[in-house]
Motif scaffolding. Sequence first.
Motif, mmCIF file in Angstrom:
data_model
loop_
_atom_site.group_PDB
_atom_site.id
_atom_site.type_symbol
_atom_site.label_atom_id
_atom_site.label_comp_id
_atom_site.label_asym_id
_atom_site.label_seq_id
_atom_site.Cartn_x
_atom_site.Cartn_y
_atom_site.Cartn_z
ATOM 1 N N TYR A 78 0.842 -1.197 0.000
ATOM 2 C CA TYR A 78 0.000 0.000 0.000
ATOM 3 C C TYR A 78 0.872 1.241 0.000
ATOM 4 O O TYR A 78 1.812 1.347 0.788
ATOM 5 N N ILE A 79 0.564 2.187 -0.891
ATOM 6 C CA ILE A 79 1.318 3.447 -0.918
ATOM 7 C C ILE A 79 0.819 4.330 0.215
ATOM 8 O O ILE A 79 -0.316 4.803 0.201
ATOM 9 N N ALA A 80 1.668 4.532 1.205
ATOM 10 C CA ALA A 80 1.331 5.433 2.305
ATOM 11 C C ALA A 80 1.625 6.878 1.926
ATOM 12 O O ALA A 80 0.874 7.794 2.249
ATOM 13 N N ASP A 81 2.725 7.082 1.227
ATOM 14 C CA ASP A 81 3.113 8.426 0.815
ATOM 15 C C ASP A 81 3.977 8.298 -0.436
ATOM 16 O O ASP A 81 4.853 7.441 -0.495
ATOM 17 N N GLY A 82 3.727 9.130 -1.428
ATOM 18 C CA GLY A 82 4.554 9.091 -2.625
ATOM 19 C C GLY A 82 3.820 8.680 -3.880
ATOM 20 O O GLY A 82 4.411 8.128 -4.805
ATOM 21 N N HIS A 83 2.508 8.962 -3.950
ATOM 22 C CA HIS A 83 1.745 8.596 -5.139
ATOM 23 C C HIS A 83 2.285 9.290 -6.399
ATOM 24 O O HIS A 83 2.384 8.692 -7.465
ATOM 25 N N HIS A 84 2.639 10.574 -6.262
ATOM 26 C CA HIS A 84 3.166 11.294 -7.420
ATOM 27 C C HIS A 84 4.560 10.781 -7.792
ATOM 28 O O HIS A 84 4.904 10.700 -8.973
ATOM 29 N N ARG A 85 5.355 10.429 -6.784
ATOM 30 C CA ARG A 85 6.668 9.867 -7.068
ATOM 31 C C ARG A 85 6.552 8.542 -7.818
ATOM 32 O O ARG A 85 7.322 8.259 -8.734
ATOM 33 N N ALA A 86 5.578 7.721 -7.413
ATOM 34 C CA ALA A 86 5.381 6.443 -8.082
ATOM 35 C C ALA A 86 4.953 6.655 -9.539
ATOM 36 O O ALA A 86 5.487 6.026 -10.456
ATOM 37 N N ALA A 87 3.989 7.551 -9.747
ATOM 38 C CA ALA A 87 3.500 7.806 -11.106
ATOM 39 C C ALA A 87 4.602 8.366 -11.991
ATOM 40 O O ALA A 87 4.749 7.964 -13.156
ATOM 41 N N SER A 88 5.390 9.293 -11.449
ATOM 42 C CA SER A 88 6.459 9.897 -12.251
ATOM 43 C C SER A 88 7.549 8.877 -12.560
ATOM 44 O O SER A 88 8.098 8.860 -13.669
ATOM 45 N N ALA A 89 7.864 8.006 -11.597
ATOM 46 C CA ALA A 89 8.877 6.979 -11.830
ATOM 47 C C ALA A 89 8.439 6.025 -12.941
ATOM 48 O O ALA A 89 9.231 5.641 -13.812
ATOM 49 N N VAL A 90 7.166 5.654 -12.944
ATOM 50 C CA VAL A 90 6.643 4.770 -13.984
ATOM 51 C C VAL A 90 6.727 5.452 -15.348
ATOM 52 O O VAL A 90 7.136 4.838 -16.353
ATOM 53 N N LYS A 91 6.369 6.728 -15.400
ATOM 54 C CA LYS A 91 6.357 7.428 -16.687
ATOM 55 C C LYS A 91 7.772 7.620 -17.233
ATOM 56 O O LYS A 91 7.980 7.567 -18.450
ATOM 57 N N VAL A 92 8.738 7.825 -16.343
ATOM 58 C CA VAL A 92 10.128 7.889 -16.807
ATOM 59 C C VAL A 92 10.549 6.526 -17.356
ATOM 60 O O VAL A 92 11.211 6.430 -18.398
ATOM 61 N N GLY A 93 10.164 5.462 -16.670
ATOM 62 C CA GLY A 93 10.487 4.120 -17.147
ATOM 63 C C GLY A 93 9.884 3.837 -18.512
ATOM 64 O O GLY A 93 10.538 3.264 -19.391
ATOM 65 N N LEU A 94 8.631 4.250 -18.725
ATOM 66 C CA LEU A 94 7.978 4.058 -20.018
ATOM 67 C C LEU A 94 8.673 4.874 -21.111
ATOM 68 O O LEU A 94 8.821 4.417 -22.249
ATOM 69 N N LYS A 95 9.103 6.083 -20.731
ATOM 70 C CA LYS A 95 9.835 6.927 -21.689
ATOM 71 C C LYS A 95 11.144 6.262 -22.098
ATOM 72 O O LYS A 95 11.504 6.239 -23.284
ATOM 73 N N ARG A 96 11.845 5.688 -21.110
ATOM 74 C CA ARG A 96 13.113 5.013 -21.412
ATOM 75 C C ARG A 96 12.878 3.774 -22.293
ATOM 76 O O ARG A 96 13.708 3.428 -23.128
ATOM 77 N N ARG A 97 11.763 3.110 -22.100
ATOM 78 C CA ARG A 97 11.464 1.949 -22.946
ATOM 79 C C ARG A 97 11.266 2.379 -24.404
ATOM 80 O O ARG A 97 11.695 1.694 -25.326
ATOM 81 N N GLU A 98 10.599 3.526 -24.592
ATOM 82 C CA GLU A 98 10.426 4.046 -25.955
ATOM 83 C C GLU A 98 11.770 4.383 -26.583
ATOM 84 O O GLU A 98 11.983 4.190 -27.787
ATOM 85 N N GLN A 99 12.678 4.910 -25.747
ATOM 86 C CA GLN A 99 13.988 5.299 -26.254
ATOM 87 C C GLN A 99 14.892 4.088 -26.483
ATOM 88 O O GLN A 99 15.898 4.192 -27.184
ATOM 89 N N ASN A 100 14.531 2.963 -25.862
ATOM 90 C CA ASN A 100 15.332 1.739 -25.987
ATOM 91 C C ASN A 100 14.422 0.581 -26.387
ATOM 92 O O ASN A 100 14.083 -0.281 -25.553
ATOM 93 N N PRO A 101 14.008 0.542 -27.664
ATOM 94 C CA PRO A 101 13.031 -0.477 -28.078
ATOM 95 C C PRO A 101 13.512 -1.912 -27.902
ATOM 96 O O PRO A 101 12.699 -2.832 -27.867
ATOM 97 N N GLY A 102 14.803 -2.113 -27.738
ATOM 98 C CA GLY A 102 15.303 -3.469 -27.530
ATOM 99 C C GLY A 102 15.447 -3.836 -26.064
ATOM 100 O O GLY A 102 16.153 -4.793 -25.728
ATOM 101 N N TYR A 103 14.747 -3.113 -25.173
ATOM 102 C CA TYR A 103 14.894 -3.368 -23.737
ATOM 103 C C TYR A 103 14.455 -4.796 -23.391
ATOM 104 O O TYR A 103 13.594 -5.379 -24.050
ATOM 105 N N THR A 104 15.057 -5.320 -22.331
ATOM 106 C CA THR A 104 14.771 -6.700 -21.911
ATOM 107 C C THR A 104 13.820 -6.764 -20.721
ATOM 108 O O THR A 104 13.281 -7.821 -20.400
ATOM 109 N N GLY A 105 13.657 -5.653 -20.028
ATOM 110 C CA GLY A 105 12.864 -5.645 -18.794
ATOM 111 C C GLY A 105 13.721 -5.746 -17.551
ATOM 112 O O GLY A 105 13.225 -5.592 -16.426
ATOM 113 N N GLU A 106 15.020 -6.003 -17.747
ATOM 114 C CA GLU A 106 15.929 -6.134 -16.613
ATOM 115 C C GLU A 106 16.709 -4.854 -16.344
ATOM 116 O O GLU A 106 17.387 -4.737 -15.328
#
Length: 284
Positions: A78-106
């Motif tokens: 359960y997220i007690a504090d940091g909902h915006h941090r979690a959302a922003s971290a996910v969006k940065v990760g998705l952006k990096r995946r777009e920039q690295n189409p050969g990503y493995t997930g690791e």
Amino acid sequence: EQDRIHHVDSCNANTGPIFLACRYPDSLLTLMNNWKDHHEAAYDFTEEDQITHRVWVIDEDEVISEINKEFAGVDSLYIADGHHRAASAVKVGLKRREQNPGYTGEEEFNYFLSVVFPYDQLCILPYNRIVKDLNGLTVKAFLGALKFNFELMLMPGFPCKPVEKHCMGMYVDGQWYHLKAWPDIYDKKDVVGQLDVSILQEKVLRPVLGIEDPRTDQRISFVGGSHKAAELAEIADRTGGVAFVMYPTSMEDLMKIADENKLMPPKSTWFEPKLRSGLFIHKL
């Protein structure tokens, strides 16, 4: 959230953990306590706010494996504090995946930094409310409007801090009052509606004080529970407004609402203490 996305992307790192909680298995608590009892802390310091941070490093493969096994059996975090941090971290990760189409997930950008505490060892403080005015009402009319939904008791001479659920302290026009919600004004089966912050919003802030949306209304402000009640009174006095001292939302209520896929009202919980940003850093 946009600021945090830019911060994570520019630093190429998560510098502040998402604050998570869960129901720790007893065996995991025992493991942690045993480790702390038999090892020195790697970090041990007290900041100017008098909050002490103590960090132990677990570096034995067998113990790490056991911790992984224990957490594999935990159903929910359960997220007690940091909902915006979690959302922003996910969006940065998705952006990096777009920039690295050969990503493995690791790659590290597929993960973000978090800290998980036992839910019953956390301290939730109230998130108090201050409204700048009485919505055109006299003090007498305002107090009269409250009596339909609350047992109202004058508390002369000292600030009123509630000691149980469905009660709140109120300061207006130089006086402190104790408000106790009548049992028939909320549905005990409604996990969101029976929260004190919901009762205050639906029975006082909206119908009496005209606060339709506490997220956007400029007449209301929110003050974390680490501030003294006397400070709230001083703020209310400056504009002739009213302050409400809330009883803390319980961790059990927070988890129950999340389990039912419902949303907490805005500014419902204030967690103390929080880990210092920069204490742990996860490089992407």
